[in-house]
Enzyme design. Structure first.
Site, mmCIF file in Angstrom:
data_model
loop_
_atom_site.group_PDB
_atom_site.id
_atom_site.type_symbol
_atom_site.label_atom_id
_atom_site.label_comp_id
_atom_site.label_asym_id
_atom_site.label_seq_id
_atom_site.Cartn_x
_atom_site.Cartn_y
_atom_site.Cartn_z
ATOM 1 N N SER A 37 43.227 37.152 58.739
ATOM 2 C CA SER A 37 43.474 35.775 59.208
ATOM 3 C C SER A 37 44.851 35.809 59.659
ATOM 4 C CB SER A 37 43.064 34.812 57.998
ATOM 5 O OG SER A 37 44.133 34.848 57.143
ATOM 6 N N LYS A 82 31.667 33.008 55.185
ATOM 7 C CA LYS A 82 30.771 33.868 54.747
ATOM 8 C C LYS A 82 29.358 33.171 54.346
ATOM 9 C CE LYS A 82 33.696 36.606 52.078
ATOM 10 N NZ LYS A 82 34.511 36.906 51.204
ATOM 11 N N ARG A 97 47.721 37.757 50.532
ATOM 12 C CA ARG A 97 48.321 37.615 51.665
ATOM 13 C C ARG A 97 47.072 37.673 52.600
ATOM 14 N NH1 ARG A 97 53.853 38.361 51.968
ATOM 15 N NH2 ARG A 97 54.764 39.345 50.516
ATOM 16 N N ASP A 123 29.769 42.202 50.805
ATOM 17 C CA ASP A 123 30.028 41.647 49.705
ATOM 18 C C ASP A 123 28.905 41.264 48.679
ATOM 19 O OD1 ASP A 123 32.654 40.489 50.198
ATOM 20 O OD2 ASP A 123 31.785 39.471 52.065
ATOM 21 N N ILE A 129 44.369 39.286 55.373
ATOM 22 C CA ILE A 129 43.897 40.436 55.730
ATOM 23 C C ILE A 129 43.571 40.583 57.088
ATOM 24 C CG2 ILE A 129 42.132 42.356 55.218
ATOM 25 C CD1 ILE A 129 42.030 41.049 52.394
#
Lengths: 541, 541
Positions: free
Chosen positions: A239, A328, A235, A296, A237
């Site tokens: 966006s 990213k 789902r 990340d 987060i």
């Protein structure tokens, strides 16, 4: 000089005489003598929810006399079970001999008021030592990584300790052997899908691109080609819609692993919510810590993605790495580097991975928000545009067909395209919708966009230079997406479009007037579209 | 090529046309549009204590529609104040339009049931960006360090975020400029003592050595020499007694900064609990995260210690760095390196620092536990032993007298020793006790050790090779120290002592029989004393 004194020579009982060699061993062996001191409590339920955190409340003085302090983990033992609790202390609410338990915690573990439990001083988690090693730039072995993952799953590590581990992997990097160990431990932390079939195909897009709903096109193409593709998606987060949110417009997405198995064995494909089953659950715990810091570490990214793929038994995977402004991976070379790492780790895990580097700077498709994105998907499956979504989806599906040997190298694109133009992919999509409890006959006209709308028009002429993923998503979210399915943004122009004064640029949809007002207000502070005057125009002026 | 388009050329209002140079600025400027959406709630007090954590409970759906998730920080605004809360979510307990507030939180901020507050979506703390920079090996400037400290103090950072900062400073190290900035920010986070006098002397011992109560000898010596020494000390964390716990046997130790000032202006010296006042409070918050992982980034250690010294206005400081088996600094060269760092940073902060590298492998003095350590201190001030405590204290006091120029170089030791033999240090200690509300005439006979005792005797002959700080402390803690003042361990032998069969090695004292039993039981699993047969003996056997 190290001299070993034989055990036989020892005479002391109260005070042993060790040989020098034993010193090292003794220092390693941490004896938890606090366990000798029994700590028995009666449960006092507190009638309040702590939001799923396993917090227990102990009497301050009593706990400290057992060497237990706020924030410590302890075991709570009953004849039937042993649970890990995080300690809060209270001098007033909890009397000595009591343990305060929150409602959700009591429910989860069936703890009753007045029940007698034993609090056991917990050993320092073994992970702490391993995390320290990682901090000191040592490479962890498989057992050490597995222990860290297990102890995170058992709630034995605090957020601060887990964060230290993540930070250390970010700064010091991870060896391939560590990434593989983490992937395996990630898989072991949850349930796995065992279809008993091969090959099993899968796809993944690194996030950040608005409207990028390729999964809902690729999955039916692959299944229509007769191949298994049990696709689990997330789902949103931050966006405006994740694939799970979007698929939910048409069908259920929350299934158990067993239900997913049944669906896939029947229709070959499925598009379900990964969070609905216990799929690589340690990943959720790591992401909760990584998210606020946007941390990340590449090794964790790989283990997270490949771990989820492995959990569904995937043998052939295509990974989409969008590069560009605002996503990213900032530039092409970085994308290539990450892509090669995916292929290398995949190979060592026995999975064939293919990577596609794509332009991720602008949204894909016209709609941003669950219903609007669904409409794009249905259009593509009906042989229409949006062209970018259509092209990207066919490209990915084609590469997958080639990767698993279904078609020859170079023949993938047209094979995938044929499955759309022949209507087979659409038919397969309808089968999947039906298998997931939705209405297979739903068309775009059945999908209700929000009834409150506001269209932004250009007051200048020029050309569109950039459409910002984050900003468009933010506007859609303020308008109510993804919870409000019909809310979102519909783009009327794409990058490079020539725009005249008065042309519609985009429309905001909302299901509540109040939310539309907020989104319009937000426009004063946000700049979703950047324009340039045409070079010729500005020279004449 | 970067080309600047003049602002005058822009015509769009809804869609601005920027020049390329403006892109960077725009990306930096994070506009929080969620603030446009008002979120008004009524306080619902929950009748429960959360242990001092500022947790608030919001309705899940309502919070998420405002982009607020579990673990987020939000501002809670009332007409009078703005408070930071950490979000828990509940779908059942809290209805939309309500905010659940825990009893301790409600009390602290005077929030009443039914009171209307506004929840404000909080800006991403600026620190997050600075912590990211530190993760990426950049050096932070003074403003960035100060902001991180301020936001930690305002509870704007989560444990995970704070841990990432600490981990990054551990792995990447800290530049001197960062350490100085952290020291200054640490001082600014709390209250400062302003005596209006110079010089102000201070001492610090890096922890880990059991029974190391030099402060209680050094402070009266220095004050007796006519110099100011406003000593703040800590309580035990994992040891059997801190200086504050030990001094508390004789006098009060909890004072406000103003009370400390009055005491010191009257008696020149004081020995109080640093935790009783707001002295460098950010340090406590950092230590809470550092402690479970034993994370001691050198820069943070320096900033913590020197920050506390600076907060009391210290101009001349002696730092004791114990080295050896089982303490923080494992060997001499590491001690020298750390010592030089202390002197360098101190100099840049305008403080004269002298360092003493000492043997920290064994306990100092005979007693371990508040009352037992107090007895050692009184013996030394009365001109007796234990010799190790006496010698170390005089050495430190002497160095301090030299450092501030009170006596010539080389004359410190005998000057300090004279203040003991003349009885002046004892008289000064009694003055300090009286000023801190204790009984100045108390002698060792007035100090009650626990009435339950157990003496461990040797079953072998040999010599003592090692007495372990951690293990001795653990036994004393199990027996009840530091809360139980009379509990602890009294050593009858020291390292190197020759021991015959039947000789008493140490006695455990407890105030409760049950606790003594636990400590005796623990002996089965612990080895506080290591012995060797005499070399000659083992050759004959």
């Amino acid at each position: 000089m190290v001299k070993k004194i034989s055990k036989e020579k020892k005479k002391g009982l109260e005070v042993p005489i060790p040989g020098e060699q034993e010193f090292v061993e003794r220092e390693m062996k941490k004896v938890d003598v606090w366990k000798l001191k029994k700590y028995i409590c009666k449960v006092k339920t507190l009638g309040i929810y702590a939001g799923g955190k396993n917090i227990i409340v102990l009497n301050t003085d009593e706990a400290e006399s057992h060497d237990i302090y706020a924030g410590y983990r302890t075991e709570i033992k009953t004849p039937k079970q042993t649970i890990i609790g995080i300690v809060d202390l209270s001098t007033t609410l909890i009397k000595p001999g009591e343990i305060g338990i929150y409602t959700d915690f009591a429910k989860e573990y069936h703890l009753k008021d007045g029940e007698v439990v034993e609090i056991v001083h917990m050993d320092r988690p073994a992970s702490i030592g391993y995390i320290r090693k990682k901090l000191d730039k040592e490479t962890l072995n498989e057992n050490e990584i597995r222990t860290i993952v297990q102890e995170i799953m058992e709630n034995k590590l605090s957020d601060a300790e887990t964060s230290a581990f993540i930070t250390a992997t970010y700064i010091n990097g991870m060896a391939d052997s560590e990434i593989i160990a983490l992937t395996n431990a990630t898989v072991a932390s949850g349930e796995s899908l065992n279809l008993g079939k091969k090959p099993i195909l899968d796809k993944h897009c690194i996030g950040g691109v608005a409207g990028n709903r390729t999964t809902m096109v690729v999955t039916p193409i692959i299944a229509a080609a007769g191949l298994y593709i049990p696709k689990t998606s997330s789902r949103a987060i931050t966006s405006a819609a994740g694939t799970a949110d979007t698929m939910e417009v048409l069908a259920n997405v929350t299934f158990s692993m067993e239900e997913l198995r049944e669906i896939v064995l029947k229709t070959k494909g499925a598009i379900v919510w990964g969070g609905g089953m216990k799929l690589a659950p340690v990943d959720d715990k790591l992401i909760r810590i990584r998210h606020p810091l946007s941390l990340d570490p590449e090794g964790m990214l790989l283990a997270s993605i490949l771990g989820k793929k492995r959990s569904v038994g995937a043998t052939h995977i295509i990974v989409d790495i969008p590069v560009g402004r605002g996503v990213k991976i900032p530039y092409y070379e970085k994308g290539i580097e990450l892509g090669k790492h995916f292929i290398r780790i995949g190979k060592q895990l026995g999975m064939k991975v293919e990577v596609l580097i794509t332009d991720g700077a602008e949204p894909v498709g016209n709609g941003i928000g669950p219903v609007l994105e669904c409409i794009d998907v249905l259009h593509v499956l009906n042989g229409k545009g949006p062209e970018d979504l259509r092209h990207k989806s066919i490209l990915m599906a084609g590469k997958l067909l080639e990767l698993c040997g279904k078609v020859e190298k170079g023949a993938g694109y047209s094979a995938a395209e044929n499955l759309i133009t022949s209507g087979k992919a659409l038919k397969k999509f309808q089968e999947i919708i039906e298998a997931q409890g939705g209405n297979p006959r739903a068309t775009v006209d059945d999908l209700p966009v929000g009834k409150y709308a506001y269209t932004v028009k250009s007051k200048v002429s020029g050309s569109i230079f950039h459409i910002d993923n984050h900003t468009i998503s933010k506007i859609a979210r303020i308008a109510g997406a993804p919870k409000s399915k019909g809310a979102g943004v519909l783009l009327h122009k794409t990058r490079g479009s020539r725009v005249e004064v008065g042309d519609s640029l985009f429309t905001i949809y909302a299901e509540k007037e109040e939310l539309l007002d907020y989104a319009i207000k937000a426009l004063e502070k946000l700049e979703p579209i950047e324009m340039r005057k045409m070079l010729l125009g500005s020279m004449i002026e």
